[in-house]
Design a protein around this motif. Structure first.
Motif, PDB file in Angstrom:
ATOM      1  N   ARG A 342      -5.354 -51.357  11.586  1.00 56.74           N
ATOM      2  CA  ARG A 342      -4.957 -51.298  12.989  1.00 56.74           C
ATOM      3  C   ARG A 342      -3.743 -52.191  13.305  1.00 56.74           C
ATOM      4  O   ARG A 342      -2.815 -51.775  13.991  1.00 56.74           O
ATOM      5  CB  ARG A 342      -6.151 -51.689  13.872  1.00 56.74           C
ATOM      6  N   GLY A 343      -3.780 -53.397  12.783  1.00 53.69           N
ATOM      7  CA  GLY A 343      -2.684 -54.334  13.057  1.00 53.69           C
ATOM      8  C   GLY A 343      -1.357 -53.806  12.551  1.00 53.69           C
ATOM      9  O   GLY A 343      -0.331 -53.885  13.230  1.00 53.69           O
ATOM     10  N   ARG A 344      -1.372 -53.272  11.340  1.00 54.21           N
ATOM     11  CA  ARG A 344      -0.132 -52.740  10.758  1.00 54.21           C
ATOM     12  C   ARG A 344       0.372 -51.544  11.536  1.00 54.21           C
ATOM     13  O   ARG A 344       1.573 -51.379  11.749  1.00 54.21           O
ATOM     14  CB  ARG A 344      -0.380 -52.291   9.325  1.00 54.21           C
ATOM     15  N   ALA A 345      -0.576 -50.688  11.909  1.00 55.29           N
ATOM     16  CA  ALA A 345      -0.197 -49.491  12.660  1.00 55.29           C
ATOM     17  C   ALA A 345       0.460 -49.909  13.968  1.00 55.29           C
ATOM     18  O   ALA A 345       1.509 -49.381  14.363  1.00 55.29           O
ATOM     19  CB  ALA A 345      -1.436 -48.634  12.933  1.00 55.29           C
ATOM     20  N   ALA A 346      -0.132 -50.906  14.637  1.00 51.90           N
ATOM     21  CA  ALA A 346       0.419 -51.363  15.912  1.00 51.90           C
ATOM     22  C   ALA A 346       1.810 -51.958  15.692  1.00 51.90           C
ATOM     23  O   ALA A 346       2.735 -51.738  16.485  1.00 51.90           O
ATOM     24  CB  ALA A 346      -0.515 -52.388  16.553  1.00 51.90           C
ATOM     25  N   ALA A 347       1.989 -52.695  14.594  1.00 52.01           N
ATOM     26  CA  ALA A 347       3.297 -53.315  14.328  1.00 52.01           C
ATOM     27  C   ALA A 347       4.360 -52.249  14.090  1.00 52.01           C
ATOM     28  O   ALA A 347       5.478 -52.327  14.631  1.00 52.01           O
ATOM     29  CB  ALA A 347       3.196 -54.243  13.115  1.00 52.01           C
ATOM     30  N   LEU A 348       4.015 -51.234  13.320  1.00 49.09           N
ATOM     31  CA  LEU A 348       5.004 -50.189  13.022  1.00 49.09           C
ATOM     32  C   LEU A 348       5.372 -49.420  14.290  1.00 49.09           C
ATOM     33  O   LEU A 348       6.560 -49.247  14.605  1.00 49.09           O
ATOM     34  CB  LEU A 348       4.443 -49.213  11.974  1.00 49.09           C
ATOM     35  N   VAL A 349       4.341 -48.977  15.011  1.00 50.10           N
ATOM     36  CA  VAL A 349       4.596 -48.218  16.248  1.00 50.10           C
ATOM     37  C   VAL A 349       5.434 -49.071  17.198  1.00 50.10           C
ATOM     38  O   VAL A 349       6.436 -48.618  17.766  1.00 50.10           O
ATOM     39  CB  VAL A 349       3.262 -47.791  16.910  1.00 50.10           C
ATOM     40  N   GLY A 350       5.030 -50.337  17.353  1.00 54.08           N
ATOM     41  CA  GLY A 350       5.746 -51.234  18.268  1.00 54.08           C
ATOM     42  C   GLY A 350       7.214 -51.371  17.879  1.00 54.08           C
ATOM     43  O   GLY A 350       8.105 -51.290  18.727  1.00 54.08           O
ATOM     44  N   ALA A 351       7.473 -51.540  16.592  1.00 58.74           N
ATOM     45  CA  ALA A 351       8.857 -51.738  16.150  1.00 58.74           C
ATOM     46  C   ALA A 351       9.700 -50.491  16.404  1.00 58.74           C
ATOM     47  O   ALA A 351      10.839 -50.579  16.880  1.00 58.74           O
ATOM     48  CB  ALA A 351       8.872 -52.098  14.659  1.00 58.74           C
ATOM     49  N   LEU A 352       9.134 -49.334  16.112  1.00 60.51           N
ATOM     50  CA  LEU A 352       9.912 -48.101  16.299  1.00 60.51           C
ATOM     51  C   LEU A 352      10.190 -47.846  17.787  1.00 60.51           C
ATOM     52  O   LEU A 352      11.314 -47.520  18.167  1.00 60.51           O
ATOM     53  CB  LEU A 352       9.158 -46.900  15.704  1.00 60.51           C
ATOM     54  N   VAL A 353       9.161 -48.011  18.598  1.00 61.46           N
ATOM     55  CA  VAL A 353       9.339 -47.777  20.035  1.00 61.46           C
ATOM     56  C   VAL A 353      10.366 -48.767  20.593  1.00 61.46           C
ATOM     57  O   VAL A 353      11.237 -48.420  21.383  1.00 61.46           O
ATOM     58  CB  VAL A 353       7.996 -47.920  20.788  1.00 61.46           C
ATOM     59  N   TRP A 354      10.252 -50.007  20.156  1.00 58.17           N
ATOM     60  CA  TRP A 354      11.181 -51.055  20.603  1.00 58.17           C
ATOM     61  C   TRP A 354      12.620 -50.646  20.278  1.00 58.17           C
ATOM     62  O   TRP A 354      13.506 -50.724  21.126  1.00 58.17           O
ATOM     63  CB  TRP A 354      10.824 -52.376  19.910  1.00 58.17           C
ATOM     64  N   GLY A 355      12.823 -50.169  19.050  1.00 53.73           N
ATOM     65  CA  GLY A 355      14.176 -49.793  18.622  1.00 53.73           C
ATOM     66  C   GLY A 355      14.752 -48.682  19.491  1.00 53.73           C
ATOM     67  O   GLY A 355      15.893 -48.774  19.960  1.00 53.73           O
ATOM     68  N   VAL A 356      13.962 -47.665  19.737  1.00 54.82           N
ATOM     69  CA  VAL A 356      14.460 -46.560  20.570  1.00 54.82           C
ATOM     70  C   VAL A 356      14.665 -47.046  22.014  1.00 54.82           C
ATOM     71  O   VAL A 356      15.594 -46.614  22.706  1.00 54.82           O
ATOM     72  CB  VAL A 356      13.498 -45.352  20.496  1.00 54.82           C
ATOM     73  N   GLY A 357      13.831 -47.985  22.435  1.00 55.92           N
ATOM     74  CA  GLY A 357      13.965 -48.547  23.779  1.00 55.92           C
ATOM     75  C   GLY A 357      15.329 -49.201  23.990  1.00 55.92           C
ATOM     76  O   GLY A 357      15.850 -49.228  25.104  1.00 55.92           O
ATOM     77  N   LEU A 358      15.910 -49.726  22.909  1.00 61.05           N
ATOM     78  CA  LEU A 358      17.231 -50.367  23.046  1.00 61.05           C
ATOM     79  C   LEU A 358      18.273 -49.389  23.583  1.00 61.05           C
ATOM     80  O   LEU A 358      19.187 -49.777  24.301  1.00 61.05           O
ATOM     81  CB  LEU A 358      17.699 -50.924  21.696  1.00 61.05           C
ATOM     82  N   LEU A 359      18.109 -48.118  23.229  1.00 60.48           N
ATOM     83  CA  LEU A 359      19.060 -47.127  23.758  1.00 60.48           C
ATOM     84  C   LEU A 359      18.940 -47.032  25.280  1.00 60.48           C
ATOM     85  O   LEU A 359      19.925 -46.807  25.985  1.00 60.48           O
ATOM     86  CB  LEU A 359      18.806 -45.747  23.129  1.00 60.48           C
ATOM     87  N   SER A 360      17.715 -47.211  25.778  1.00 61.67           N
ATOM     88  CA  SER A 360      17.537 -47.212  27.237  1.00 61.67           C
ATOM     89  C   SER A 360      18.138 -48.471  27.848  1.00 61.67           C
ATOM     90  O   SER A 360      18.753 -48.435  28.907  1.00 61.67           O
ATOM     91  CB  SER A 360      16.054 -47.133  27.611  1.00 61.67           C
ATOM     92  N   VAL A 361      17.939 -49.597  27.172  1.00 68.42           N
ATOM     93  CA  VAL A 361      18.534 -50.850  27.657  1.00 68.42           C
ATOM     94  C   VAL A 361      20.044 -50.670  27.821  1.00 68.42           C
ATOM     95  O   VAL A 361      20.629 -50.986  28.861  1.00 68.42           O
ATOM     96  CB  VAL A 361      18.251 -51.999  26.648  1.00 68.42           C
ATOM     97  N   LEU A 362      20.670 -50.116  26.783  1.00 72.55           N
ATOM     98  CA  LEU A 362      22.137 -50.000  26.797  1.00 72.55           C
ATOM     99  C   LEU A 362      22.631 -48.908  27.744  1.00 72.55           C
ATOM    100  O   LEU A 362      23.824 -48.851  28.059  1.00 72.55           O
ATOM    101  CB  LEU A 362      22.648 -49.734  25.373  1.00 72.55           C
ATOM    102  N   SER A 363      21.693 -48.048  28.178  1.00 73.95           N
ATOM    103  CA  SER A 363      22.101 -46.983  29.103  1.00 73.95           C
ATOM    104  C   SER A 363      22.560 -47.528  30.446  1.00 73.95           C
ATOM    105  O   SER A 363      23.074 -46.789  31.278  1.00 73.95           O
ATOM    106  CB  SER A 363      20.944 -46.017  29.355  1.00 73.95           C
ATOM    107  N   PHE A 364      22.310 -48.819  30.687  1.00 73.84           N
ATOM    108  CA  PHE A 364      22.755 -49.393  31.958  1.00 73.84           C
ATOM    109  C   PHE A 364      24.050 -50.168  31.786  1.00 73.84           C
ATOM    110  O   PHE A 364      24.556 -50.748  32.723  1.00 73.84           O
ATOM    111  CB  PHE A 364      21.652 -50.281  32.536  1.00 73.84           C
ATOM    112  N   SER A 365      24.558 -50.207  30.554  1.00 74.90           N
ATOM    113  CA  SER A 365      25.834 -50.899  30.344  1.00 74.90           C
ATOM    114  C   SER A 365      26.692 -50.093  29.370  1.00 74.90           C
ATOM    115  O   SER A 365      27.284 -49.090  29.752  1.00 74.90           O
ATOM    116  CB  SER A 365      25.585 -52.329  29.855  1.00 74.90           C
TER     117      SER A 365
END
Ligand code: PFF
Length: 446
Positions: A342-365
Motif C-alpha cells: 500500500r505504501g509503495r502504491a501510494a508513493a508512486l501514484v502520488g509522485a505521478l499525479v504531482w508531476g502532472v499537477g505541475l503542468l496545472s501550476v505552470l498554466s497560470f504563468s
C-alpha cells in the motif's frame, strides 16, 4: 483476490466518508464559478435536476457494485461480471475510472494548495484593511508565482498520500466527524452575512429567477458534468468505499442525505459569493479565482473577520483533503490488488499525479498561453474534460452494468432498501438516468 473484510466502523462512518468525498472544492469553489460562467439560474436549475435524476441514482449504482463485489473496483466488476456470465471486459470501466481520477486529482491538488496559501495569509493577517482591488491583485500575484504554487501543491499531495498510504478508514472518520459540522456552521454564518449585504437581492434574483433563454448545449453539458463531479460519481471512487459498507445499512437513505447536504453547501456558498460579487460590482464570470477573491472580501467585512477567514480555509482544506483521499483511493486500490504494498502504491501514484499537477501550476504563468484544445491551456483542459466528459461516461457505464448486467438479486441486496424502492431505482436508472446521460453527452459533443 478475496472479498475484503474491512468495514466502516459504524453507519455514521460510511455516511461521513461519502460526505467527505462529495463535499469539497466542487461545492465551494467550482459550483460558484461554473454558475457564474454558465448563466446563473439556468445552470443552477439544471444542476439540481441532474443531481436528483442522474447523480443520485448513479451514485447508488456505483456504491452497489462496490458493496456487492467487496473488492477493489476493477476486481469487483470482474467478479460480478463472472457471476452474471457477461463479458469480463466490464472491468475496464474500473481502469477508466482510475484514469479519470488521476487527471482530476492533478488539478484538485493544485487548487487545494491555494487554500493552504490562503490559510497562512489569513493567519498572518494579510487581508486586514485591504481593498477588494488589492485582494484581487494579490491573488493574481500568487498565481504568477510557480514556486509558491508548487510548494503548496506538494504539501497537499503529501497530506493526501500519507493518509491513503495508511489505509483509508483509519483516522479519517474521526477527523470528518469534528470538522465537517464546523464547516457547515461557518457557511451558515457567511449566508447570514450575505443577507445583510447590498448585493444580496440581486444575487438571489440572479441565482433563482428562471432564465431558460441562457440554456444551450454547453450549459447543459457543464451542469451534467458538475452534478457528477460534486457527488464524486463516475470514477469508481465511491465504488471503492462501497466495498467497506456494512451489510445492514440502507443505501438510499444514506446517499439521499449526502446529496441534499451537498446541494445545501453549494447553495450557501453560491449565495455568499454572489452577494459579494454584486455588492462590489465584480464580474460573476471571473472564473476559477472567484472564490479566492470574494471570500476574503466578505470575511474582512465581518467582525473578527481574520479569525473566521482562517477557520474557513482550514475547514475547506479538510473538506478538500477528504475528497482528494477519495480521488486517490481507486488508483491505489488497483495497484494493491495487483500485489503492490500500500505504501509503495501510494508513493508512486502520488509522485505521478504531482508531476502532472505541475503542468496545472505552470498554466497560470509560463504555460498560460499554451493551448491544447481550442483556447484551453492545460489547467482549463484537465479541469473541464475529465469532470464534464469522463465522469458522465464512466457513470453511464457503471449504471448500465448495475441496472442491466449484474445479477438482480445481488443488486437488490446491495441496495439495502425496500423491494419497492429497489424497483423504483431500477426503473429510474434504466429509463431516465441512462438515456438522459447518453443524450446529453452525444448532443453536447456533436
Ligand atoms: N466531489 C468532490 C468535490 O465536490 O470537490 C470532487 C470529486 C471527488 C470528484 C471524488 C470525483 C471523485 F471521484
Amino acid at each position: 483476490m478475496n472479498e475484503t473484510l474491512e468495514r466502516w466502523q459504524s453507519r455514521r462512518a460510511f455516511i461521513l466518508a461519502v460526505t467527505g468525498a462529495a463535499v469539497g472544492l466542487g461545492n465551494i469553489w467550482r459550483f460558484p464559478y461554473m454558475t457564474g460562467e454558465n448563466g446563473g439560474s439556468a445552470f443552477l436549475l439544471l444542476y439540481i435536476v441532474f443531481v436528483l435524476l442522474l447523480g443520485l441514482p448513479m451514485m447508488m449504482a456505483e456504491i452497489m457494485i462496490g458493496r456487492a463485489g467487496r473488492r477493489s473496483p476493477m476486481q469487483a466488476l470482474a467478479y460480478l461480471a463472472a457471476e452474471a456470465s457477461v463479458s469480463p471486459r466490464w472491468r475496464w470501466v474500473g481502469l477508466f475510472g482510475a484514469v479519470t481520477v488521476f487527471f482530476i486529482l492533478s488539478f484538485y491538488s493544485v487548487v487545494s494548495g491555494w487554500s493552504i496559501e490562503y490559510l497562512v495569509d489569513a493567519v498572518n493577517g494579510s487581508f486586514v484593511d485591504r481593498s477588494p482591488q488589492q485582494i484581487g491583485a494579490s491573488f493574481d500575484a500568487f498565481l504568477a508565482d510557480p514556486l509558491r504554487m508548487t510548494f503548496n501543491h506538494t504539501l497537499f499531495m503529501l497530506l493526501t498520500m500519507s493518509v491513503v498510504a495508511a489505509g483509508v478508514a483509519n483516522g479519517l472518520e474521526k477527523l470528518n466527524n469534528v470538522m465537517m459540522p464546523l464547516l457547515y456552521l461557518i457557511l451558515l454564518v457567511l449566508g447570514g452575512y450575505a443577507v445583510t449585504t447590498a448585493g444580496f437581492g440581486e444575487a438571489m434574483r440572479w441565482l433563482f429567477t428562471p432564465n431558460l433563454a441562457a440554456i444551450d448545449w454547453s450549459v447543459v453539458l457543464n451542469a451534467m458534468g458538475h452534478a457528477f463531479f460534486t457527488l464524486a460519481v463516475g470514477a469508481c471512487a465511491l465504488m471503492a468505499y462501497g466495498a467497506y459498507m456494512p451489510d445492514d445499512q440502507s443505501l438510499p437513505r444514506a446517499v439521499f442525505a449526502v446529496a441534499l447536504l451537498d446541494i445545501a453547501v453549494a447553495l450557501l456558498s453560491g449565495i455568499a459569493i454572489f452577494s459579494v460579487v454584486f455588492t462590489h460590482g465584480m464580474d460573476p464570470t471571473e472564473g476559477p479565482g472567484l472564490m479566492f477573491v470574494t471570500l476574503p472580501i466578505a470575511f474582512s467585512e465581518l467582525p473578527g473577520g481574520q479569525v473566521w477567514l482562517g477557520a474557513f480555509f482550514l475547514l475547506l482544506l479538510v473538506a478538500t483533503w477528504t475528497s482528494s483521499i477519495n480521488l486517490a483511493e481507486p488508483m491505489v486500490a488497483m495497484l494493491v490488488a495487483a500485489g503492490w504494498r500500500r505504501g509503495r502504491a501510494a508513493a508512486l501514484v502520488g509522485a505521478l499525479v504531482w508531476g502532472v499537477g505541475l503542468l496545472s501550476v505552470l498554466s497560470f504563468s509560463t504555460l498560460a498561453e499554451v493551448h491544447w484544445i481550442g483556447e484551453m491551456n492545460f489547467f482549463a483542459l484537465v479541469s473541464t474534460i475529465p469532470p464534464d466528459i469522463f465522469l458522465p461516461v464512466g457513470g453511464l457505464l457503471i449504471a448500465i452494468f448495475a441496472a442491466w448486467r449484474m445479477p438482480v438479486e445481488a443488486a437488490a441486496s446491495a441496495f439495502g432498501g425496500s423491494p419497492a424502492g429497489f424497483r423504483l431505482w431500477q426503473i429510474l436508472v434504466r429509463f431516465v438516468s441512462i438515456p438522459l446521460t447518453a443524450v446529453v453527452l452525444l448532443s453536447g459533443l456533436l
